[in-house]
Motif scaffolding. Structure first.
Motif, PDB file in Angstrom:
ATOM      1  N   ASN A 261       0.823  -1.211   0.000  1.00  0.00           N
ATOM      2  CA  ASN A 261       0.000   0.000   0.000  1.00  0.00           C
ATOM      3  C   ASN A 261       0.856   1.260   0.000  1.00  0.00           C
ATOM      4  OD1 ASN A 261      -3.113  -0.469   0.314  1.00  0.00           O
ATOM      5  ND2 ASN A 261      -2.139  -2.090   1.507  1.00  0.00           N
ATOM      6  N   LEU A 262       1.948   1.253   0.752  1.00  0.00           N
ATOM      7  CA  LEU A 262       2.864   2.389   0.751  1.00  0.00           C
ATOM      8  C   LEU A 262       3.482   2.579  -0.629  1.00  0.00           C
ATOM      9  CD1 LEU A 262       4.407   4.616   2.210  1.00  0.00           C
ATOM     10  CD2 LEU A 262       6.086   2.904   2.927  1.00  0.00           C
ATOM     11  N   ALA A 263       3.875   1.478  -1.257  1.00  0.00           N
ATOM     12  CA  ALA A 263       4.446   1.557  -2.599  1.00  0.00           C
ATOM     13  C   ALA A 263       3.432   2.105  -3.593  1.00  0.00           C
ATOM     14  CB  ALA A 263       4.939   0.176  -3.037  1.00  0.00           C
ATOM     15  N   ALA A 264       2.161   1.737  -3.423  1.00  0.00           N
ATOM     16  CA  ALA A 264       1.113   2.238  -4.317  1.00  0.00           C
ATOM     17  C   ALA A 264       0.956   3.749  -4.178  1.00  0.00           C
ATOM     18  CB  ALA A 264      -0.209   1.538  -4.012  1.00  0.00           C
ATOM     19  N   ILE A 265       1.018   4.249  -2.946  1.00  0.00           N
ATOM     20  CA  ILE A 265       0.918   5.694  -2.730  1.00  0.00           C
ATOM     21  C   ILE A 265       2.056   6.417  -3.436  1.00  0.00           C
ATOM     22  CG2 ILE A 265       1.037   7.511  -0.984  1.00  0.00           C
ATOM     23  CD1 ILE A 265      -0.339   5.514   0.942  1.00  0.00           C
ATOM     24  N   LEU A 266       3.267   5.880  -3.313  1.00  0.00           N
ATOM     25  CA  LEU A 266       4.430   6.505  -3.952  1.00  0.00           C
ATOM     26  C   LEU A 266       4.327   6.437  -5.474  1.00  0.00           C
ATOM     27  CD1 LEU A 266       7.233   5.117  -1.607  1.00  0.00           C
ATOM     28  CD2 LEU A 266       6.218   7.415  -1.596  1.00  0.00           C
ATOM     29  N   LEU A 267       3.902   5.292  -5.994  1.00  0.00           N
ATOM     30  CA  LEU A 267       3.782   5.132  -7.442  1.00  0.00           C
ATOM     31  C   LEU A 267       2.760   6.101  -8.017  1.00  0.00           C
ATOM     32  CD1 LEU A 267       4.308   3.640 -10.114  1.00  0.00           C
ATOM     33  CD2 LEU A 267       2.583   1.973  -9.420  1.00  0.00           C
ATOM     34  N   PHE A 268       1.596   6.165  -7.386  1.00  0.00           N
ATOM     35  CA  PHE A 268       0.551   7.040  -7.919  1.00  0.00           C
ATOM     36  C   PHE A 268       0.881   8.512  -7.689  1.00  0.00           C
ATOM     37  CE2 PHE A 268      -1.847   3.073  -7.948  1.00  0.00           C
ATOM     38  CZ  PHE A 268      -2.510   3.177  -9.169  1.00  0.00           C
ATOM     39  N   ALA A 269       1.702   8.809  -6.690  1.00  0.00           N
ATOM     40  CA  ALA A 269       2.161  10.188  -6.513  1.00  0.00           C
ATOM     41  C   ALA A 269       2.995  10.609  -7.716  1.00  0.00           C
ATOM     42  CB  ALA A 269       2.964  10.310  -5.231  1.00  0.00           C
ATOM     43  N   LEU A 270       3.811   9.708  -8.232  1.00  0.00           N
ATOM     44  CA  LEU A 270       4.613  10.004  -9.425  1.00  0.00           C
ATOM     45  C   LEU A 270       3.725  10.233 -10.645  1.00  0.00           C
ATOM     46  CD1 LEU A 270       7.521   7.420  -8.947  1.00  0.00           C
ATOM     47  CD2 LEU A 270       7.602   9.891  -8.571  1.00  0.00           C
ATOM     48  N   ARG A 271       2.538   9.656 -10.624  1.00  0.00           N
ATOM     49  CA  ARG A 271       1.589   9.821 -11.727  1.00  0.00           C
ATOM     50  C   ARG A 271       0.656  11.009 -11.511  1.00  0.00           C
ATOM     51  NH1 ARG A 271      -0.495   3.542 -12.503  1.00  0.00           N
ATOM     52  NH2 ARG A 271       1.522   2.640 -13.130  1.00  0.00           N
ATOM     53  N   GLY A 272       0.831  11.722 -10.422  1.00  0.00           N
ATOM     54  CA  GLY A 272      -0.019  12.869 -10.131  1.00  0.00           C
ATOM     55  C   GLY A 272      -1.309  12.518  -9.415  1.00  0.00           C
ATOM     56  N   GLN A 273      -1.415  11.291  -8.876  1.00  0.00           N
ATOM     57  CA  GLN A 273      -2.641  10.864  -8.198  1.00  0.00           C
ATOM     58  C   GLN A 273      -2.369  10.481  -6.736  1.00  0.00           C
ATOM     59  OE1 GLN A 273      -3.558   7.833 -11.272  1.00  0.00           O
ATOM     60  NE2 GLN A 273      -5.552   8.834 -11.488  1.00  0.00           N
ATOM     61  N   GLY A 274      -1.327  11.057  -6.167  1.00  0.00           N
ATOM     62  CA  GLY A 274      -0.956  10.722  -4.795  1.00  0.00           C
ATOM     63  C   GLY A 274      -2.035  11.066  -3.791  1.00  0.00           C
ATOM     64  N   ARG A 275      -2.601  12.269  -3.866  1.00  0.00           N
ATOM     65  CA  ARG A 275      -3.637  12.670  -2.923  1.00  0.00           C
ATOM     66  C   ARG A 275      -4.872  11.784  -3.059  1.00  0.00           C
ATOM     67  NH1 ARG A 275      -3.814  19.325  -2.774  1.00  0.00           N
ATOM     68  NH2 ARG A 275      -1.682  19.634  -1.954  1.00  0.00           N
ATOM     69  N   LEU A 276      -5.182  11.411  -4.292  1.00  0.00           N
ATOM     70  CA  LEU A 276      -6.333  10.543  -4.531  1.00  0.00           C
ATOM     71  C   LEU A 276      -6.150   9.199  -3.834  1.00  0.00           C
ATOM     72  CD1 LEU A 276      -8.972   9.971  -6.232  1.00  0.00           C
ATOM     73  CD2 LEU A 276      -7.439   8.945  -7.917  1.00  0.00           C
ATOM     74  N   VAL A 277      -4.966   8.613  -3.960  1.00  0.00           N
ATOM     75  CA  VAL A 277      -4.721   7.313  -3.352  1.00  0.00           C
ATOM     76  C   VAL A 277      -4.640   7.429  -1.835  1.00  0.00           C
ATOM     77  CG1 VAL A 277      -3.092   5.377  -3.229  1.00  0.00           C
ATOM     78  CG2 VAL A 277      -3.669   6.383  -5.434  1.00  0.00           C
ATOM     79  N   LEU A 278      -4.084   8.518  -1.327  1.00  0.00           N
ATOM     80  CA  LEU A 278      -4.098   8.742   0.119  1.00  0.00           C
ATOM     81  C   LEU A 278      -5.528   8.779   0.648  1.00  0.00           C
ATOM     82  CD1 LEU A 278      -1.274  11.386   0.678  1.00  0.00           C
ATOM     83  CD2 LEU A 278      -1.385   9.105   1.710  1.00  0.00           C
ATOM     84  N   ARG A 279      -6.416   9.441  -0.092  1.00  0.00           N
ATOM     85  CA  ARG A 279      -7.827   9.486   0.322  1.00  0.00           C
ATOM     86  C   ARG A 279      -8.444   8.095   0.274  1.00  0.00           C
ATOM     87  NH1 ARG A 279     -12.674  10.538  -2.483  1.00  0.00           N
ATOM     88  NH2 ARG A 279     -11.534  11.130  -4.375  1.00  0.00           N
ATOM     89  N   ALA A 280      -8.095   7.318  -0.762  1.00  0.00           N
ATOM     90  CA  ALA A 280      -8.626   5.959  -0.876  1.00  0.00           C
ATOM     91  C   ALA A 280      -8.185   5.101   0.311  1.00  0.00           C
ATOM     92  CB  ALA A 280      -8.169   5.326  -2.189  1.00  0.00           C
ATOM     93  N   LYS A 281      -6.910   5.212   0.677  1.00  0.00           N
ATOM     94  CA  LYS A 281      -6.406   4.414   1.788  1.00  0.00           C
ATOM     95  C   LYS A 281      -7.013   4.884   3.115  1.00  0.00           C
ATOM     96  CE  LYS A 281      -3.839   2.078  -1.035  1.00  0.00           C
ATOM     97  NZ  LYS A 281      -4.301   0.741  -1.496  1.00  0.00           N
ATOM     98  N   TRP A 282      -7.169   6.196   3.286  1.00  0.00           N
ATOM     99  CA  TRP A 282      -7.772   6.712   4.508  1.00  0.00           C
ATOM    100  C   TRP A 282      -9.217   6.254   4.639  1.00  0.00           C
ATOM    101  CZ3 TRP A 282      -6.882   7.816   9.144  1.00  0.00           C
ATOM    102  CH2 TRP A 282      -7.752   8.606   9.912  1.00  0.00           C
ATOM    103  N   ASP A 283      -9.955   6.295   3.526  1.00  0.00           N
ATOM    104  CA  ASP A 283     -11.336   5.812   3.552  1.00  0.00           C
ATOM    105  C   ASP A 283     -11.389   4.312   3.824  1.00  0.00           C
ATOM    106  OD1 ASP A 283     -12.248   8.358   3.112  1.00  0.00           O
ATOM    107  OD2 ASP A 283     -12.688   8.064   0.983  1.00  0.00           O
ATOM    108  N   ALA A 284     -10.396   3.575   3.313  1.00  0.00           N
ATOM    109  CA  ALA A 284     -10.326   2.142   3.612  1.00  0.00           C
ATOM    110  C   ALA A 284     -10.143   1.915   5.107  1.00  0.00           C
ATOM    111  CB  ALA A 284      -9.178   1.495   2.837  1.00  0.00           C
ATOM    112  N   ILE A 285      -9.260   2.709   5.721  1.00  0.00           N
ATOM    113  CA  ILE A 285      -9.013   2.585   7.162  1.00  0.00           C
ATOM    114  C   ILE A 285     -10.286   2.928   7.952  1.00  0.00           C
ATOM    115  CG2 ILE A 285      -7.747   3.583   9.105  1.00  0.00           C
ATOM    116  CD1 ILE A 285      -5.363   3.890   7.141  1.00  0.00           C
TER     117      ILE A 285
END
Length: 321
Positions: A261-285
């Motif tokens: 999950n941490l790697a996914a956040i970093l990968l999508f941050a490089l694609r410009g979707q870091g905040r989106l994935v952070l929100r997805a993980k926070w909502d999952a939690i």
């Protein structure tokens, strides 16, 4: 069984793709008992389209968009008179012998709760879109053989972790036993969650190479890298792992899952979707208390051994396609 199979399509603003999908469903060498389209509160309801299929297709109109999971469940709850149900996406176009091949395989594999199609890219017919879903020990999932040449075609039917529900056949008895789709998922990974529950209940899932469907993929959600697809996929990966991974594998693999999950956040941050994935993980939690309650129910009904689940998981060093 041969005349007791329903086809179920969940539609949301996919009228152009849906026409091709329904033509393929009506053109099967082995006819479906019934064909049902559940319209998920499309923003543009095409009355002329519905009238054009009158007598061949049953349309169900939902008042709100309930996602892939809720849309399918709305119809599945009424199809207890069918031995099997084919779930077909509007952007999946079946070859004429699809149902014949699926039913023949179902008879050969009575232990299989679900059977997967060979998915071909609709715009590149020499390329696989997927040969069943793979579940990695980290909790990452992907479609096997996605993007590979069809020269790598499997020679025979083989066991897979779970089918992609873009074009798959499910036994209604097995669906009723393990429960239908988890509507909290809304869409994305809900088919993997269902496949995991089949495995926990002692069922198998099989790939049927000769049952071919041509698949566009994410036709109404903007593609697999759209914000919509990424958000739901990244959120639901967490829920699927927490809900289904049995003890002691859950605790053994949890550090790897967290790293993924941490790697996914970093990968999508490089694609410009870091905040989106952070929100997805926070909502999952935030959703974990409810998912943990579901976990208790799922694990209480587990039949498969821990060893059987471990065997079904992909164990590549790197969880890449």
């Amino acid at each position: 069984m041969r005349n007791n199979v329903a086809a179920l399509v969940v539609n949301w603003n996919s009228w152009d793709q849906l026409a091709c999908c329904l033509e393929a469903l009506c053109d099967q060498a082995q006819a479906f008992k019934k064909i049902i389209v559940v319209d998920n509160a499309s923003t543009m309801h095409d009355k002329a389209f519905v009238l054009g299929w009158e007598g061949r297709v049953e349309f169900v109109q939902l008042p709100t968009n309930q996602g892939f999971a809720g849309g399918n469940n709305a119809a599945l709850q009424t199809l207890t008179d069918c031995d099997c149900v084919a779930l077909i996406n509007p952007d999946a176009y079946l070859e004429p012998n699809w149902l014949l091949q699926m039913l023949a395989a179902a008879e050969r594999h009575p232990e299989a709760a679900a059977l997967a199609s060979s998915l071909v890219m609709a715009d590149s017919p020499d390329t696989w879109d997927g040969l069943g879903d793979v579940y990695h020990i980290s909790g990452r999932v992907w479609r096997d053989a996605h993007g590979k040449s069809r020269t790598s075609r499997p020679a025979s039917e083989q066991e897979i972790f779970s089918p992609c529900a873009a074009a798959a056949l499910y036994r209604t008895e097995a669906l009723q036993r393990v429960g239908l789709f988890d509507e909290d998922f809304f869409c994305y990974v809900e088919d993997v969650d269902l496949g995991f529950r089949f495995r926990l209940a002692g069922y198998r899932c099989m790939l049927v190479p000769d049952a071919v469907a041509h698949h566009v993929g994410s036709a109404t959600t903007g593609g697999e890298r759209s914000d919509f697809a990424v958000y739901h996929g990244q959120r639901n990966l967490v829920w699927a792992f927490v809900k289904n991974m049995p003890d002691p594998l859950f605790w053994l693999l949890l550090p790897l899952h967290l790293s993924m999950n941490l790697a996914a956040i970093l990968l999508f941050a490089l694609r410009g979707q870091g905040r989106l994935v952070l929100r997805a993980k926070w909502d999952a939690i935030k959703g974990l208390p409810g998912i943990w309650r579901k976990r208790r129910l799922v694990q209480a009904g587990r039949v498969a051994s821990v060893g059987e689940i471990w065997y079904a998981l992909n164990k590549r060093l790197l969880p890449l396609r």
